[in-house]
Scaffold this motif. Structure first.
Motif, PDB file in Angstrom:
ATOM      1  N   ALA A 189      68.976  62.850  32.735  1.00 42.55           N
ATOM      2  CA  ALA A 189      68.842  61.471  32.792  1.00 42.55           C
ATOM      3  C   ALA A 189      68.911  61.202  34.358  1.00 42.55           C
ATOM      4  N   GLU A 190      69.770  62.044  34.820  1.00 40.38           N
ATOM      5  CA  GLU A 190      69.812  62.018  36.490  1.00 40.38           C
ATOM      6  C   GLU A 190      68.405  62.063  37.213  1.00 40.38           C
ATOM      7  N   ALA A 191      67.623  62.895  36.710  1.00 37.10           N
ATOM      8  CA  ALA A 191      66.304  63.382  37.237  1.00 37.10           C
ATOM      9  C   ALA A 191      65.391  62.100  36.967  1.00 37.10           C
ATOM     10  N   VAL A 192      65.582  61.797  35.715  1.00 40.18           N
ATOM     11  CA  VAL A 192      64.622  60.573  35.282  1.00 40.18           C
ATOM     12  C   VAL A 192      64.693  59.447  36.266  1.00 40.18           C
ATOM     13  N   PHE A 193      66.095  59.250  36.742  1.00 40.83           N
ATOM     14  CA  PHE A 193      66.463  58.059  37.436  1.00 40.83           C
ATOM     15  C   PHE A 193      66.163  58.361  38.983  1.00 40.83           C
ATOM     16  N   LEU A 194      66.051  59.562  39.567  1.00 44.70           N
ATOM     17  CA  LEU A 194      65.666  59.684  40.644  1.00 44.70           C
ATOM     18  C   LEU A 194      64.030  59.800  40.910  1.00 44.70           C
ATOM     19  N   ARG A 195      63.447  60.163  39.750  1.00 49.49           N
ATOM     20  CA  ARG A 195      61.889  59.902  39.534  1.00 49.49           C
ATOM     21  C   ARG A 195      61.639  58.557  39.716  1.00 49.49           C
ATOM     22  N   ALA A 196      62.406  57.663  38.996  1.00 50.54           N
ATOM     23  CA  ALA A 196      62.128  56.406  38.942  1.00 50.54           C
ATOM     24  C   ALA A 196      62.109  55.489  40.339  1.00 50.54           C
ATOM     25  N   GLN A 197      63.165  55.872  41.010  1.00 48.72           N
ATOM     26  CA  GLN A 197      63.360  55.684  42.378  1.00 48.72           C
ATOM     27  C   GLN A 197      62.282  55.974  43.189  1.00 48.72           C
ATOM     28  N   GLU A 198      61.506  57.065  43.208  1.00 46.81           N
ATOM     29  CA  GLU A 198      60.498  57.678  43.917  1.00 46.81           C
ATOM     30  C   GLU A 198      59.296  56.948  43.682  1.00 46.81           C
ATOM     31  N   LEU A 199      59.174  56.241  42.376  1.00 50.74           N
ATOM     32  CA  LEU A 199      58.069  55.527  42.279  1.00 50.74           C
ATOM     33  C   LEU A 199      58.324  54.039  42.523  1.00 50.74           C
ATOM     34  N   GLY A 200      59.276  53.750  43.113  1.00 49.84           N
ATOM     35  CA  GLY A 200      59.800  52.346  43.422  1.00 49.84           C
ATOM     36  C   GLY A 200      60.279  51.427  42.422  1.00 49.84           C
ATOM     37  N   CYS A 201      60.496  51.920  41.245  1.00 45.75           N
ATOM     38  CA  CYS A 201      61.019  51.055  40.179  1.00 45.75           C
ATOM     39  C   CYS A 201      62.682  50.546  40.432  1.00 45.75           C
ATOM     40  N   HIS A 202      62.826  49.364  39.837  1.00 48.03           N
ATOM     41  CA  HIS A 202      64.190  49.020  39.626  1.00 48.03           C
ATOM     42  C   HIS A 202      64.518  49.376  38.470  1.00 48.03           C
ATOM     43  N   VAL A 203      65.652  50.135  38.205  1.00 52.38           N
ATOM     44  CA  VAL A 203      66.148  50.146  36.882  1.00 52.38           C
ATOM     45  C   VAL A 203      67.279  49.406  36.426  1.00 52.38           C
ATOM     46  N   LEU A 204      66.818  48.500  35.500  1.00 48.85           N
ATOM     47  CA  LEU A 204      67.759  47.623  34.744  1.00 48.85           C
ATOM     48  C   LEU A 204      68.292  47.981  33.513  1.00 48.85           C
ATOM     49  N   THR A 205      69.669  47.686  33.515  1.00 47.21           N
ATOM     50  CA  THR A 205      70.265  48.003  32.148  1.00 47.21           C
ATOM     51  C   THR A 205      71.196  46.555  31.720  1.00 47.21           C
ATOM     52  N   PRO A 206      71.826  46.668  30.615  1.00 47.05           N
ATOM     53  CA  PRO A 206      72.372  45.734  30.047  1.00 47.05           C
ATOM     54  C   PRO A 206      73.526  45.292  30.907  1.00 47.05           C
ATOM     55  N   GLU A 207      74.273  46.235  31.853  1.00 47.78           N
ATOM     56  CA  GLU A 207      75.139  45.800  32.852  1.00 47.78           C
ATOM     57  C   GLU A 207      74.767  44.889  33.992  1.00 47.78           C
ATOM     58  N   ASP A 208      73.444  44.698  34.164  1.00 50.10           N
ATOM     59  CA  ASP A 208      72.720  44.215  35.260  1.00 50.10           C
ATOM     60  C   ASP A 208      72.811  42.849  35.093  1.00 50.10           C
ATOM     61  N   ALA A 209      73.124  42.006  35.934  1.00 48.08           N
ATOM     62  CA  ALA A 209      72.871  40.553  36.006  1.00 48.08           C
ATOM     63  C   ALA A 209      71.237  40.362  35.896  1.00 48.08           C
ATOM     64  N   ALA A 210      70.610  40.997  36.552  1.00 40.31           N
ATOM     65  CA  ALA A 210      68.867  41.071  36.688  1.00 40.31           C
ATOM     66  C   ALA A 210      68.256  41.307  35.519  1.00 40.31           C
ATOM     67  N   TYR A 211      69.036  41.792  34.352  1.00 41.98           N
ATOM     68  CA  TYR A 211      68.589  42.227  33.119  1.00 41.98           C
ATOM     69  C   TYR A 211      68.122  40.849  32.463  1.00 41.98           C
ATOM     70  N   PRO A 212      66.862  40.974  31.954  1.00 45.91           N
ATOM     71  CA  PRO A 212      66.040  39.566  31.352  1.00 45.91           C
ATOM     72  C   PRO A 212      67.124  38.990  30.076  1.00 45.91           C
ATOM     73  N   LYS A 213      67.592  37.864  30.272  1.00 45.74           N
ATOM     74  CA  LYS A 213      68.469  37.181  29.233  1.00 45.74           C
ATOM     75  C   LYS A 213      67.787  37.214  27.939  1.00 45.74           C
ATOM     76  N   ARG A 214      66.449  36.889  27.886  1.00 46.62           N
ATOM     77  CA  ARG A 214      65.732  36.792  26.746  1.00 46.62           C
ATOM     78  C   ARG A 214      65.432  38.258  25.935  1.00 46.62           C
ATOM     79  N   LEU A 215      65.903  39.033  26.414  1.00 44.64           N
ATOM     80  CA  LEU A 215      65.815  40.427  25.874  1.00 44.64           C
ATOM     81  C   LEU A 215      67.347  40.964  25.112  1.00 44.64           C
ATOM     82  N   ARG A 216      68.285  40.221  25.622  1.00 43.81           N
ATOM     83  CA  ARG A 216      69.719  40.747  25.283  1.00 43.81           C
ATOM     84  C   ARG A 216      69.784  40.320  23.921  1.00 43.81           C
TER      85      ARG A 216
END
Length: 404
Positions: free
Chosen positions: A67-94
């Motif tokens: 999981a950590e390797a996936v996260f680091l790869r996502a960061q390399e790609l310039g991705c924002h990783v959003l989870t249900p804990e994040d205020a930026a996670y779209p409300k319409r998907l909750r």
């Protein structure tokens, strides 16, 4: 026990449950933080009675290092990783069925909960009529201040996104693979532009191929982020109908664009309309359902969408908005009104003058001189039987899409 970035625990949980699992909703209610699940011992997990036997086994064997390797790869790609804990996670998907445990986002998704977003979907193997209908509707929606979301697939999806962007509006795309994979390949430039200036998102971790089964699952996010779903050309087994089904399950509006009765690519739309979907002849048929949500002035919205410099969800530096759209989705410069109508009416398939006249409302006396001038400029080519089509430079994208 070492501490990881909180988002890594959610990636780990997504690995345990499988991407798109309906179990995320229930577990989020019991455990607001995925880290809590990770730090529970086997006995506590079993006593919580929150997990199936299969899940208990996977909780014990799934690797946090992966999981950590996936996260680091996502960061390399310039991705924002959003989870249900994040205020930026779209409300319409909750509150949708099978809310995603993780979203990988490139671009700015911060406005999406406040915008009137319309999902526009349809078949990959669309007709020229369907392509133009998707472009026209999306352009009209954007001109009135709505945003468009689709899937970035060939055919209707691409046409819808291009239509919205051509009006200076906002368009989002949900893809069915990892962010480091471009599918279809001919949309590489369009995807790169959207990642820079609007947003592309996926629930699939980097390096996930575009497996066929990913797309029906992906469709619930397209409908979930929109307030209504418009289907433009869909055969009886089209994935667009799956999106419409998700929309109905989510309590969203469904619209169907009317088309030819003798075209099998419209049979699915006819079935939707027969079942109660609202028929669409123009964008106003959609917008009248959401009039109260539109900006008072469409022009002010377009200016905001095109010229603002939004901050990313992670607080990164602001980026300047584009001055122009990518080359692949701009009409040639210098066309007059008649030539613009002709350009919009033509595609990869040869069309005779009578059909061009019917599509544009222009007479032969106006069409022939304009077609001659456009042929000299290298924009159109004349074909046998008195037909015309766009030259290779302008039809390459369409031909590639039709061959998928």
């Amino acid at each position: 026990m070492g501490q990881y970035d909180r988002r890594i625990y959610w990636i780990w949980l997504a690995q345990v449950l499988g991407t798109g699992s309906h179990r995320v909703n229930a577990l989020c209610e019991r455990f607001p933080h995925a880290q809590e699940i990770y730090e529970m011992n086997g006995q506590a997990r079993r006593e919580s009675r929150a997990f199936t036997e299969k899940e208990l086994l996977r909780l014990e064997t799934s690797s946090i290092a992966k999981a950590e390797a996936v996260f680091l790869r996502a960061q390399e790609l310039g991705c924002h990783v959003l989870t249900p804990e994040d205020a930026a996670y779209p409300k319409r998907l909750r509150n949708i069925y099978a809310m995603p445990a993780v979203l990988y986002v490139k671009g700015d998704l911060s406005r999406i909960d406040e915008e009137l977003v319309v999902s526009v979907v349809g078949t990959r193997s669309c007709t020229e009529y369907g392509r133009r209908a998707a472009q026209m509707l999306s352009k009209q929606l954007a001109e009135k201040g709505a945003a468009v979301i689709s899937g970035l697939a060939a055919g209707i999806d691409t046409a819808a996104i291009e239509g919205a962007l051509s009006a200076g509006g906002r368009a989002y795309a949900v893809i069915g693979c990892g962010m480091d994979i471009v599918y279809p390949a001919q949309n590489k430039k369009l995807m790169e532009w959207m990642c820079e200036h609007t947003a592309v998102l996926t629930e699939y971790p980097p390096a996930t191929p575009p497996y066929p089964g990913n797309f029906p699952q992906r469709n619930r996010l397209i409908s979930g982020l929109g307030l209504g779903t418009v289907v433009v050309e869909a055969g009886a087994g089209s994935g667009a109908l799956i999106t419409a089904g998700h929309a109905l399950e989510q309590g969203k509006d469904v619209f169907g664009v009317t088309a030819r009765m003798d075209d099998r690519r419209s049979y699915g739309v006819f079935e939707l309309i027969r079942a109660g979907a609202k028929p669409v002849f123009e964008a106003e048929d959609i917008l009248e359902e959401y009039r109260h949500l539109l900006p008072e002035n469409g022009e002010s919205f377009k200016k905001t969408a095109a010229e603002d410099t939004p901050e990313s969800q992670e607080g990164t530096e602001k980026k300047e908005a584009p001055e122009k759209l990518p080359e692949s989705i701009r009409v040639p410069e210098g066309l007059d009104e008649t030539e613009e109508k002709i350009f919009s009416a033509l595609g990869a398939e040869p069309v005779n003058v009578q059909m061009i006249a019917a599509r544009t409302g222009l007479g032969a006396g106006e069409l022939l001189p304009a077609l001659t001038e456009m042929e000299i400029e290298g924009i159109v080519s004349s074909e046998p039987m008195g037909c015309f089509r766009l030259t290779a430079e302008y039809r390459q994208k369409e031909e590639t899409a039709n061959n998928l």
